[in-house]
Design a protein around this motif. Structure first.
Motif, mmCIF file in Angstrom:
data_model
loop_
_atom_site.group_PDB
_atom_site.id
_atom_site.type_symbol
_atom_site.label_atom_id
_atom_site.label_comp_id
_atom_site.label_asym_id
_atom_site.label_seq_id
_atom_site.Cartn_x
_atom_site.Cartn_y
_atom_site.Cartn_z
ATOM 1 N N ASN A 239 0.890 -1.062 -0.031
ATOM 2 C CA ASN A 239 -0.128 0.157 0.039
ATOM 3 C C ASN A 239 0.964 1.300 0.056
ATOM 4 N N PRO A 240 0.924 1.965 -1.070
ATOM 5 C CA PRO A 240 2.012 3.043 -1.262
ATOM 6 C C PRO A 240 1.512 4.233 -0.374
ATOM 7 N N GLU A 241 0.205 4.312 0.038
ATOM 8 C CA GLU A 241 -0.305 5.120 0.976
ATOM 9 C C GLU A 241 0.317 5.176 2.452
ATOM 10 N N VAL B 213 4.340 5.146 -6.700
ATOM 11 C CA VAL B 213 2.842 4.788 -6.323
ATOM 12 C C VAL B 213 2.336 4.118 -7.537
ATOM 13 N N ASP C 179 5.478 4.054 0.691
ATOM 14 C CA ASP C 179 5.850 4.290 -0.632
ATOM 15 C C ASP C 179 7.206 3.739 -1.153
ATOM 16 N N ARG D 280 -1.443 10.800 -3.856
ATOM 17 C CA ARG D 280 -1.956 10.248 -2.743
ATOM 18 C C ARG D 280 -2.431 11.294 -1.866
ATOM 19 N N ARG E 59 11.206 5.798 -4.113
ATOM 20 C CA ARG E 59 9.479 5.912 -3.850
ATOM 21 C C ARG E 59 8.606 5.955 -5.085
ATOM 22 N N ASN F 241 8.693 13.182 -11.487
ATOM 23 C CA ASN F 241 7.906 11.922 -11.954
ATOM 24 C C ASN F 241 7.913 11.222 -12.976
#
Length: 385
Positions: A25-27, A121, A30, A361, A119, A77
């Motif tokens: 769960n990247p929340e 998502v 991450d 997120r 990191r 990103n």
């Protein structure tokens, strides 16, 4: 007197095979640890990633991750398709081609080591043989890949191979030379393991310095396609590669009368996407302005891009990214669906109405971040771009 018998401690890896592991769960966390780095070709590397705490990855083959990297003091990103198969859920891998002058690919190749923390998502995206296709169709596929565009198709092929599913798959890969064929040995092994169900057909434009090429040569065209897969019109076709490759395949299939409802494609070539952003002609802007004038009055707000020292006007019914493009402001973007996170930006001030698809997120939203591709202004804005 006998020495006490020592009790062997369990291997730390054993924790990763517990009967029931949570889903990554990247929340919650991450961070992914680089467990291994593999050289696929002279300019392509695979990075094997695992969570810090034992858990498993759930995704559809063909989906992607968005990495968040600190490069030169700037947060960047980037989307990378997962090359591994969800049938092996304890790690996942991305396969990255070094691009001359590319800030992210060169950073990954030159600075990321085993043990590095990245990191991310995701996973996200709907380019998958398990999510797209003609209902009730015969499970026959044709994969067409060029260069590093092989990664999502490799994830799908690995999945079918692991599951021993009765799929009839022809996998065509276009490369510059034999040494540039990514995953060559593994694809040849798949073909040997699945006779009658899987065919691997690489196409090379030239020989390698120490390896002459005796296979299919040149660029993919209709003649080669008919030779490799004469029944291609009965297959579901998935395509991924550089934009020129995908455009050529698209035109070739249309010319041949292929049912384009059975054609699926994916690409994350950021340099080409940025270069391909169209300049909106003045007459188009004027025509749109005239049309808007006939509509009920809509609020218009000022959007200021602090780092570029530019301000534009943006209607409350328009996405910030669209308004920026129309005014010649270049911003990083890719999917334009709120999925990939590429256009994620800090709002210094102001508010937006954002309907995203998972590319950001909740804690980032709480910290004032927004995806400009799916955000409409509800006040004047100052954006840290």
């Amino acid at each position: 007197m006998n020495a006490p018998t020592s009790i062997p401690s369990p291997d730390p890896a054993a924790a990763r095979f517990a009967p029931s592991l949570p889903e990554w769960n990247p929340e919650a966390d991450d961070a992914l640890i680089v467990r291994a780095i593999r050289d696929e070709t002279p300019d392509v590397k695979t990075f094997v990633l695992a969570p810090r705490s034992p858990c498993v990855f759930r995704y559809a083959p063909g989906q992607f991750l968005t990495l968040e990297l600190e490069i030169g003091g700037e947060t960047i990103n980037r989307c990378y398709t997962i090359a591994s198969a969800p049938t092996r859920p304890h790690t996942l891998s991305i396969t990255v081609k070094r691009v001359p002058g590319g800030p992210v690919s060169n950073f990954l190749h030159d600075h990321i080591k085993v043990g590095s923390v990245i990191r991310a998502v995701g996973p996200m995206g709907d380019f998958s043989c398990l999510m797209q296709g003609t209902p009730g169709a015969t499970p026959k596929y044709l994969f067409l890949s060029g260069g590093s565009g092989i990664t999502p198709l490799m994830s799908m092929a690995r999945t079918f191979h692991d599951l021993a599913e009765p799929r009839y798959l022809v996998f065509v890969h276009a490369a510059r030379s034999p040494v540039d064929i990514v995953f060559r040995a593994e694809l040849e092994l798949m073909a040997r393991n699945q006779p009658g169900h899987f065919r691997f057909a690489p196409i090379c434009e030239a020989d390698s310095p120490f390896e002459p090429w005796h296979g299919l040569r040149g660029r993919l065209n209709l003649g080669l396609l008919n030779h490799i897969a004469p029944d291609y019109k009965q297959r579901e076709i998935f395509v991924c590669g550089p934009s020129p490759f995908m455009a050529a395949v698209r035109e070739m299939l249309k010319t041949a009368g292929f049912d384009m409802a059975r054609h699926h494609e994916e690409s994350f070539d950021f340099a080409e996407l940025a270069a391909a952003e169209p300049d909106v002609a003045a007459e188009v802007i004027e025509a749109e302005a005239a049309a808007k004038a006939a509509e009920p009055e809509v609020a218009t707000y000022t959007v200021t891009f602090a780092k570029q020292n530019r301000s534009i006007e943006c209607r409350s019914d328009m996405f910030v990214l669209d308004a920026a493009r129309r005014n010649g402001v270049r911003l990083p973007s890719s999917c334009s669906k709120g999925l990939c996170g590429t256009c994620k930006s800090k709002l210094v001030s102001g508010t937006v109405d954002m309907k995203h698809g998972g590319g950001i997120r909740q804690r980032e939203i709480d910290a004032g971040m927004a995806l400009l591709c799916c955000s409409r202004p509800t006040s004047d804005l100052v954006v840290d771009r």
